[in-house]
Design an enzyme around this catalytic site. Structure first.
Site, PDB file in Angstrom:
ATOM      1  N   ASP A 115       0.711  -1.282   0.051  1.00 50.68           N
ATOM      2  CA  ASP A 115       0.018  -0.055  -0.007  1.00 50.68           C
ATOM      3  C   ASP A 115       0.989   1.147   0.242  1.00 50.68           C
ATOM      4  O   ASP A 115       2.131   1.359   0.385  1.00 50.68           O
ATOM      5  CB  ASP A 115      -0.811  -0.040   1.288  1.00 50.68           C
ATOM      6  CG  ASP A 115      -2.309   0.787   1.050  1.00 50.68           C
ATOM      7  OD1 ASP A 115      -2.229   1.698  -0.035  1.00 50.68           O
ATOM      8  OD2 ASP A 115      -2.905   0.910   2.063  1.00 50.68           O
ATOM      9  N   GLY A 167      -4.768   7.591   4.545  1.00 54.09           N
ATOM     10  CA  GLY A 167      -6.279   7.640   4.362  1.00 54.09           C
ATOM     11  C   GLY A 167      -6.662   9.113   3.561  1.00 54.09           C
ATOM     12  O   GLY A 167      -7.675   9.528   3.640  1.00 54.09           O
ATOM     13  N   GLU A 221      -7.684  -0.352   5.043  1.00 52.44           N
ATOM     14  CA  GLU A 221      -6.276  -0.407   5.068  1.00 52.44           C
ATOM     15  C   GLU A 221      -5.678  -1.036   6.212  1.00 52.44           C
ATOM     16  O   GLU A 221      -4.991  -1.936   6.367  1.00 52.44           O
ATOM     17  CB  GLU A 221      -5.720   0.894   4.500  1.00 52.44           C
ATOM     18  CG  GLU A 221      -6.008   1.255   3.100  1.00 52.44           C
ATOM     19  CD  GLU A 221      -5.748   2.652   2.771  1.00 52.44           C
ATOM     20  OE1 GLU A 221      -5.670   2.680   1.601  1.00 52.44           O
ATOM     21  OE2 GLU A 221      -5.356   3.410   3.641  1.00 52.44           O
ATOM     22  N   LYS A 237       7.042  11.665   0.115  1.00 52.74           N
ATOM     23  CA  LYS A 237       6.344  11.260   1.264  1.00 52.74           C
ATOM     24  C   LYS A 237       7.171  11.038   2.521  1.00 52.74           C
ATOM     25  O   LYS A 237       6.794  10.917   3.673  1.00 52.74           O
ATOM     26  CB  LYS A 237       5.574   9.852   0.959  1.00 52.74           C
ATOM     27  CG  LYS A 237       4.735   9.762  -0.421  1.00 52.74           C
ATOM     28  CD  LYS A 237       3.613  10.503  -0.217  1.00 52.74           C
ATOM     29  CE  LYS A 237       2.593  10.664  -1.574  1.00 52.74           C
ATOM     30  NZ  LYS A 237       1.903   9.524  -1.944  1.00 52.74           N
TER      31      LYS A 237
HETATM   32  C1  5RP Z   1      -5.500   5.962   0.705  1.00 52.06           C
HETATM   33  C2  5RP Z   1      -4.422   5.825   1.109  1.00 52.06           C
HETATM   34  C3  5RP Z   1      -3.130   6.135   0.095  1.00 52.06           C
HETATM   35  O1  5RP Z   1      -2.168   4.979   0.417  1.00 52.06           O
HETATM   36  C4  5RP Z   1      -2.378   7.358   0.364  1.00 52.06           C
HETATM   37  O2  5RP Z   1      -3.406   8.508   0.344  1.00 52.06           O
HETATM   38  C5  5RP Z   1      -1.201   7.689  -0.694  1.00 52.06           C
HETATM   39  O3  5RP Z   1      -2.080   7.657  -1.980  1.00 52.06           O
HETATM   40  P1  5RP Z   1      -1.085   8.009  -3.339  1.00 52.06           P
HETATM   41  O4  5RP Z   1      -0.508   6.675  -3.746  1.00 52.06           O
HETATM   42  O5  5RP Z   1      -2.280   8.483  -4.368  1.00 52.06           O
HETATM   43  O6  5RP Z   1      -0.407   9.180  -3.252  1.00 52.06           O
HETATM   44  O7  5RP Z   1      -4.071   5.778   2.395  1.00 52.06           O
HETATM   45  O8  5RP Z   1      -6.485   5.750   1.541  1.00 52.06           O
END
Ligand code: 5RP
Length: 227
Positions: free
Chosen positions: A88, A102, A110, A128
């Site tokens: 994830d 989130g 999740e 990130k």
């Molecule tokens: C969804 C999440 C996603 O993992 C998080 O928002 C990252 O998203 P992205 O890959 O679009 O940057 O927690 O609930």
């Protein structure tokens, strides 16, 4: 980093994650799959290895639809005994591999899958990574009748809650996005937030953080394991 560069890094990390799954997911086992744009690219990258994957547990309806579209069978978590690997994305990740998640609103499912999984593989682009969590507003899923009560409790903790307008989670609930928190002790704050009556889940993934980080950087994908 431009949005195009960020997408490129997400793409490279998605491919690295599919490679990780191909090498490490035991034959005949079930994969956990997260939600978001990085997770979507990861699902796309699973196409060449989908025969190796018996099935998947999805963390959202959107992810379930995407997995179905590429022919990976879906499993209900209640019918699964073990999830060796959960892959994830994250909105923020700190040096101890605690995360804020989130942003896509799928935090509850999740967190449930992450709790079952033997290994959480976080896939993220370099933007990130933070020293201290909290620049990204912390999502909290709330039962709709408790939104005002939870918002008041959050304010007392020093956060500024904002209702995510026009958004309902897959579970039929609302999201409060909380800014203004400097999260120096993510495990303690996650536990404190869990005590607020009316919250379903908070987006701190610290009590159960990531085990492996695949990080997309300008010089390639860096792989590291939590110390
Ligand atoms: C969804 C999440 C996603 O993992 C998080 O928002 C990252 O998203 P992205 O890959 O679009 O940057 O927690 O609930």
């Amino acid at each position: 980093m431009s949005p195009e560069q960020q997408t490129q890094l997400k793409q490279s990390v998605a491919i690295a994650a599919a490679d990780y799954v191909a090498k490490n997911l035991p034959n005949g086992s079930i994969l956990g799959v997260g939600t978001g744009s990085t997770a979507n690219l990861f699902i796309d990258a699973l196409v060449p290895i989908r025969q190796k994957i018996r099935g998947a547990v999805a963390s959202s309806k959107a992810t379930a639809d995407r997995l179905t579209a590429i022919g990976i069978p879906l499993f209900d978590l209640n019918d699964v005994n073990a999830i060796p690997i959960y892959v994830d994305g994250a909105d923020e990740i700190d040096p101890g591999f605690s995360m804020i998640k989130g942003g896509g609103g799928a935090l509850t499912r999740e967190k449930i899958i992450a709790a079952v999984a033997d290994e959480f593989v976080c896939i993220a682009d370099a933007s990130k990574c933070v020293d201290v969590l909290g620049h990204f507003p912390l999502p909290i899923e709330v039962i709709p009748m408790a939104t005002a009560q939870v918002a008041r409790a959050i304010s007392r903790l020093g956060g500024s809650p904002s209702l995510r307008a026009g958004f309902i989670t897959d579970n039929g609930n609302q999201i409060l996005d909380v800014s203004g928190l400097s999260i120096t002790d993510p495990v303690a704050l996650e536990s404190t937030l869990n005590q607020i009556v009316g919250t379903v889940t908070n987006g701190l993934f610290a009590c159960r953080g990531a085990d492996v980080l695949l990080l997309g950087t300008a010089t390639g994908v860096e792989s590291s394991r939590r110390a």
